[in-house]
Design an enzyme around this catalytic site. Structure first.
Site, PDB file in Angstrom:
ATOM      1  CG  ASP A   1      -5.312   5.211   2.272  1.00 49.12           C
ATOM      2  OD1 ASP A   1      -5.308   4.773   3.444  1.00 49.12           O
ATOM      3  OD2 ASP A   1      -4.335   5.760   1.746  1.00 49.12           O
TER       4      ASP A   1
ATOM      5  CB  CYS B   1      -0.986  -0.023   1.161  1.00 47.17           C
ATOM      6  SG  CYS B   1      -0.243   0.061   2.804  1.00 47.17           S
TER       7      CYS B   1
ATOM      8  NE  ARG C   1      -4.608   1.329   1.666  1.00 48.85           N
ATOM      9  CZ  ARG C   1      -4.469   2.006   0.543  1.00 48.85           C
ATOM     10  NH1 ARG C   1      -5.378   1.879  -0.402  1.00 48.85           N
ATOM     11  NH2 ARG C   1      -3.437   2.801   0.344  1.00 48.85           N
TER      12      ARG C   1
HETATM   13  P1  4NP Z   1      -1.881   2.915   3.887  1.00 46.19           P
HETATM   14  O1  4NP Z   1      -2.489   4.322   4.369  1.00 46.19           O
HETATM   15  O2  4NP Z   1      -1.339   3.146   2.494  1.00 46.19           O
HETATM   16  O3  4NP Z   1      -3.026   1.967   3.894  1.00 46.19           O
HETATM   17  O4  4NP Z   1      -0.798   2.560   4.883  1.00 46.19           O
HETATM   18  C1  4NP Z   1      -1.760   5.512   4.365  1.00 46.19           C
HETATM   19  C2  4NP Z   1      -0.934   5.813   5.402  1.00 46.19           C
HETATM   20  C3  4NP Z   1      -0.249   7.010   5.417  1.00 46.19           C
HETATM   21  C4  4NP Z   1      -0.409   7.915   4.368  1.00 46.19           C
HETATM   22  C5  4NP Z   1      -1.235   7.604   3.312  1.00 46.19           C
HETATM   23  C6  4NP Z   1      -1.906   6.398   3.299  1.00 46.19           C
HETATM   24  N1  4NP Z   1       0.285   9.166   4.393  1.00 46.19           N
HETATM   25  O5  4NP Z   1       0.065   9.986   3.487  1.00 46.19           O
HETATM   26  O6  4NP Z   1       1.086   9.418   5.308  1.00 46.19           O
END
Ligand code: 4NP
Length: 159
Positions: A120, A3, A9
């Site tokens: 997300d 991810c 995720r």
């Molecule tokens: P993930 O969610 O891709 O499911 O881990 C996110 C976690 C952090 C960020 C974006 C998506 N961020 O921009 O810091």
């Protein structure tokens, strides 16, 4: 399991698939990584991801966020992206190591060819983490069905 941040995720996906494989006695190496996690490398999964996983008796607290690297295509047979933006990042990062035959959106295992994203949950509250968990869990059941069981042709029967 890949991810953006490797904190919401994909850590759930790693824990879910690893647990299902272990329960079936499969010696799979399951790991997760992020494509855009400059701010999160080294962090444990998000507290809501940890909470939802533990409600399902999974402990993902010891996971540690890392960056997706081109060499992941050498180390793994399958690379699952949680969403289309992540898949585009994987292509960009892997360059000539990118192997389309190894790569897919995880929800295409559940809804073939529909190119759906696991939404997300990062920008929302706890309910989004439940939604993501349930989608990933069902997709992982399909992955286990597809790759985790001997095909009828190969199965050995003894009378
Ligand atoms: P993930 O969610 O891709 O499911 O881990 C996110 C976690 C952090 C960020 C974006 C998506 N961020 O921009 O810091």
């Amino acid at each position: 399991m890949v991810c953006l941040g490797n904190i919401c995720r994909s850590p759930m996906a790693e824990g879910i698939l690893e647990n299902k494989a272990k329960n079936l006695g499969l010696s799979w190496m399951v790991d997760s990584a992020g494509t855009n996690n400059a701010y999160h490398i080294g962090e444990a999964p998000h507290h809501f991801s940890q909470k939802i996983a533990s409600l399902h008796n999974l402990d993902i607290s010891t996971q540690c966020a890392r960056a997706f690297v081109p060499e992941d295509f050498d180390r793994f047979d399958k690379i699952y992206a949680m969403s289309g933006d992540v898949l585009a990042d994987i292509k960009r990062i892997a360059r000539r190591k990118f192997d389309a035959s190894k790569t897919d959106l995880i929800l295409n295992e559940l809804h073939p060819g529909e190119n759906r994203d696991v939404p997300d949950p990062w920008f929302g509250d706890e309910p989004g983490y439940h939604v993501a968990y349930d989608m990933i869990d069902r997709a992982c059941d399909m992955i286990i069905q597809k790759f985790g069981q001997p095909s009828t042709a190969n199965r050995q029967f003894s009378l």
